[in-house]
Design an enzyme around this catalytic site. Structure first.
Site: not given
Length: 895
Positions: A282, A329, A630, A695
């Site tokens: 867990v 561009d 493009d 933990e």
């Protein structure tokens, strides 16, 4: 209401076509439904809910619940199931809101189509196009519905999305529609060559068509219905997070199995060993990791939308932060794209606009050369413009500026528009010119041409100047090219104009042997926000390169104006040079190629070569584009960026991002937000992993010391429910550090947890573990607390330590009292919420009993505060120490 614009009579058909009335369109829309291919139906609430239970994490938790029931611990088993349900509920809520956010983003990207309504061009939302509408299409647009052609000018359509055929399909007028004087609109086109299909891309020419199918009744709609239920694929980030979660689970399962095996060899009871194994399993599970990551990305997309950046694909956000090369561009991105004619250079001399009070200029405006030039400007033009509604002009800004010039001078614009257009050669990147063939009111054919000076001059050899001076020879060509260069060097965009009178309108090479008229130069000032945006890119280790089809001198001048290139930098690589540099690179040529910041007269194919050049060196490339040509480059780039205002629908379809304001500064904002999002994700993953590792270590060491698990499964679940969701989510949606653009980008292909992150997570986990086990030792051995009371100290101590640990996520380079985590309001809200729930668990009898908590004494409260203080103070020191030893990020070399 849709925007209405007056439409001139159709130049290629004698029939007057007015289209539907607004009332008819509304009635048909009601009858046939919206023109929307049945969208991918969003997952229903129960599908989203079920998905929360389909994971390895839930399987492990379910196994833990099963063990609890097997050992007659029904309360614990039910509580684990309740936590599974609660975690699923939180996941459901987060994913449901993320899905709603994505739906809202898609609405921002709705496109429009041009149709005829009441004889006028009407720009309407695509889903409002209905059967019977007259649809207008031109290069760069995506076809809005299935339609039968009754007018076509060199029309070519890319239908690869439907047929898989890469070559564009030529389109012709449907013969069943009549002879052009009396049109008959059928229910369906008689042949595929005269039919347009919804979703295909117009790559050349123009056309008009009668809509025959909308929505699901189109061919695209029928195909889409076959793939409606395709499986949802995970984004790369989701896959990385899932892989990380599995690694944690596998490590912990192996650790738990080893722990049980050692305990069995020592003769310890099986029940106790399995209980500790359940707690370990867990503790390893980061329940909310994938959910929080998805919501962080969706939230980032919504934030980008507020900055005029529409993100079309979730995975693009992951790549944005790693971008280190931007091909941009010039026109409309670095400049304002607000064209105005500044200079007209005729054979007789120059005219400068706005007109000054200089002798001779009024006479020049009435001269033959200028009148012919304005006639070309009006006829070789596909824009719509009237002075009264100038703000509603449609079309290319250069063409709009030419129409504005014609309307502003002593010229008969309606008389010129009476010339019937017979044919058109659209502009393309190969010929670099546009030509139109017309029939004058007296029946004689007439040709109008505009384009790049060098291209138009090639078709003017041997012809007299309009002023009747001398023929265009090599010397005159060089002189006019010099004038074009001189104008371009001042930052102006330059077009050349020419014309031809034909003896016969059926002459094959009608756009050749032209008569030269002169040059028109347009002023397009740079955007004011571009300079600071480029400076931000330089600080961030991002190379910006201008890639344009414009004149080299114009490109270099604008590059100097926006500080893209230094004033001393005169290097411009043209398309012709690029070809040889890429195929036959030598030492000097390679150096020139890699040092160049400006590429001019570049073709769409060469843009692909440039992208490949940088991608092959490991760079992450963003590419801007607006035209149909493009689209391949936008697809090939790691991040394709389309212009939302002036860009074509084809470019928008191919791109991952769409700029709604066409500004380069928005690209920089997008990259910055991409870095922030990716930093936030790394940050909360580090937080979750370090908390879960702490933990695991606490449970393992406590078990080895003979204290049992130290913590109960329900207590671990409760903590994970808090820390894996609320603080992690707060970290995931933070606004980020202002320093994020002051270091080179990270590799987006790398793992979420880098080696340095793993070392830091383990160090943080070890720090918390030592502090917690010290408090546990003092509680058990110095204060003589019972095991249950010591357990409460460990539980609340771990809760406090993990909550304050969130402030260690600010990084080792920022002070504790001034960083983006401290300024994050969501962090404080999450801490307040979690603290309230922990207090509720202590005072609420049912939760108090389920979690097995004991009453706390004042001395116990001091022991609880100890690990929190240690985690915060020494965590800050640890973070700074690890940051000082971590090598600085280096930009990928440009060579």
């Amino acid at each position: 209401m849709p925007e209405l614009i007056e439409l001139p009579p159709s130049p290629a058909s004698a029939a007057r076509v007015v289209g539907l009335t607004e009332a008819e369109a509304r009635a048909r829309l009601q009858q046939y439904g919206p023109n929307a291919v049945e969208p991918m139906v969003p997952d229903s609430w129960w599908q989203v809910l079920l998905r929360q239970f389909r994971s390895l994490i839930v399987l492990v938790l379910g196994g833990a619940a099963g063990f609890s029931f097997a050992f007659q611990d029904h309360a614990e088993g039910l509580a684990i199931l309740a936590v599974i349900a609660l975690n699923a509920g939180i996941g459901f809520w987060l994913e449901w809101n993320a899905q709603a956010s994505m739906t809202a983003l898609r609405r921002l990207g709705l496109t429009t189509a041009r149709v005829l309504r009441d004889g006028r061009v009407c720009a309407v939302p695509t889903h409002h196009v209905t059967i019977g509408d007259v649809l207008l299409v031109e290069a760069g647009e995506v076809v809005a519905a299935d339609a039968a052609l009754f007018e076509a000018q060199q029309l070519q359509v890319n239908e690869s999305a439907l047929t898989g055929e890469s070559m564009p399909a030529g389109k012709v007028v449907d013969p069943a529609m009549g002879d052009g004087c009396e049109l008959k609109f059928p229910d369906k086109a008689t042949d595929s060559t005269s039919q347009l299909f919804k979703g295909t891309a117009v790559v050349n020419g123009t056309g008009r068509a009668y809509v025959t199918g909308v929505g699901s009744g189109t061919q695209l709609g029928e195909i889409t219905q076959l793939v409606q239920h395709a499986a949802r694929s995970a984004t790369p980030l989701e896959a990385k997070l899932d892989r990380l979660a599995r690694q944690l689970v596998y490590i912990t399962v192996a650790l738990a199995a080893g722990y049980v095996a050692i305990g069995l060899m020592k003769g310890q009871p099986v029940f106790g060993l399995l209980k500790i194994a359940i707690v370990l399993a867990v503790a390893a599970i980061p329940e909310g990791m994938s959910i929080v990551a998805t919501l962080a990305l969706a939230y980032g997309m919504m934030r980008l939308a507020r900055h005029n950046v529409l993100v079309k694909r979730l995975a693009a956000v992951e790549t944005l932060g790693g971008t280190d090369v931007i091909f941009t561009d010039k026109t409309g991105t670095l400049t304002q794209n607000q064209m105005a004619v500044q200079t007209v250079w005729l054979p007789e001399g120059q005219l400068r606009f706005p007109l000054a009070e200089e002798a001779g200029q009024p006479a020049a405006l009435r001269g033959e050369a200028y009148q012919l030039l304005l006639r070309v400007a009006v006829l070789c033009n596909n824009a719509t413009y009237t002075p009264a509604t100038a703000d509603a002009a449609l079309g290319d800004p250069l063409e709009v500026a030419l129409l504005a010039l014609a309307h502003g001078g002593p010229f008969d614009v309606p008389g010129a528009q009476a010339h019937l257009r017979l044919a058109e050669q659209p502009f393309n990147s190969d010929t670099r010119l546009m030509a139109t063939l017309h029939r004058q009111p007296d029946g004689r054919p007439w040709v109008a041409v505009k384009g790049a000076a060098e291209s138009v001059l090639q078709h003017c050899a041997g012809q007299q100047l309009a002023a009747g001076a001398q023929p265009i020879g090599p010397a005159e060509r060089a002189e006019w090219l010099g004038r074009a260069n001189a104008l371009a060097e001042t930052g102006l965009r330059v077009l050349a104009l020419a014309y031809r009178e034909l003896p016969d309108e059926h002459q094959p090479d009608w756009a050749d042997e032209l008569t030269w008229l002169g040059l028109v130069a347009f002023l397009d000032p740079p955007r004011s926000e571009v300079v600071p945006a480029l400076e931000a890119c330089q600080r961030a280790g991002i190379r910006v390169l201008m890639v344009t089809g414009d004149h080299p001198a114009t490109a270099l001048t604008v590059a100097h104006q926006v500080h893209l290139a230094k004033d001393s930098d005169t290097t411009v690589v043209t398309g012709d040079e690029l070809e040889s540099l890429l195929t036959h690179p030598n030492g000097e040529g390679r150096r020139r190629l890699w040092q160049a910041r400006v590429f001019a007269r570049v073709s769409p194919a060469q843009k692909l070569d440039l992208i490949s050049l940088y991608q092959d060196k490991g760079h992450v490339v963003a590419m801007t584009g607006d035209g149909v040509n493009d689209a391949p480059a936008l697809k090939k780039a790691d991040i394709g960026v389309a212009m939302g205002r002036r860009g074509t629908q084809v470019a928008s379809e191919a791109a991952a991002l769409v700029l709604r304001d066409d500004s380069f500064a928005s690209i920089v904002v997008a990259v910055e937000q991409g870095r922030i999002i990716f930093t936030n994700i790394r940050r909360f993953v580090l937080y979750l992993v370090s908390c879960n590792l702490s933990e695991i270590l606490v449970v393992t060491v406590a078990g080895l010391l003979g204290h049992g698990a130290g913590l109960l499964p329900l207590q671990i679940l409760f903590l994970n429910l808090l820390t894996d969701v609320f603080p992690a989510l707060a970290l995931g949606v933070g606004k980020g550090s202002p320093r994020v653009m002051q270091h080179p980008p990270q590799d987006p292909q790398g793992p979420i947890m880098r080696p340095g992150d793993w070392r830091l997570a383990i160090a943080y986990a070890a720090l918390m573990t030592v502090a917690l086990l010290t408090a546990d030792y003092l509680a058990r051995n110095q204060l003589g607390l019972a095991p249950a009371a010591a357990n409460a100290v460990l539980f609340f101590g771990l809760s406090a330590a993990q909550l304050v640990h969130v402030f260690n996520m600010a990084g080792g380079h920022t002070p504790l009292w001034h960083n983006d985590v401290l300024r994050n309001g969501y962090v404080w809200l999450a801490l307040a919420l979690c603290s309230g729930l922990i207090v509720l668990a202590y005072v609420q009898p049912l939760l108090h009993r389920l979690l097995g908590l004991q009453k706390l004494t004042p001395v116990a409260l001091l022991l609880i505060a100890g690990p929190a203080v240690v985690t915060l103070v020494f965590g800050q020191l640890l973070g700074r120490l690890m940051a000082s030893k971590r090598p600085a990020a280096k930009a990928r070399p440009f060579s």
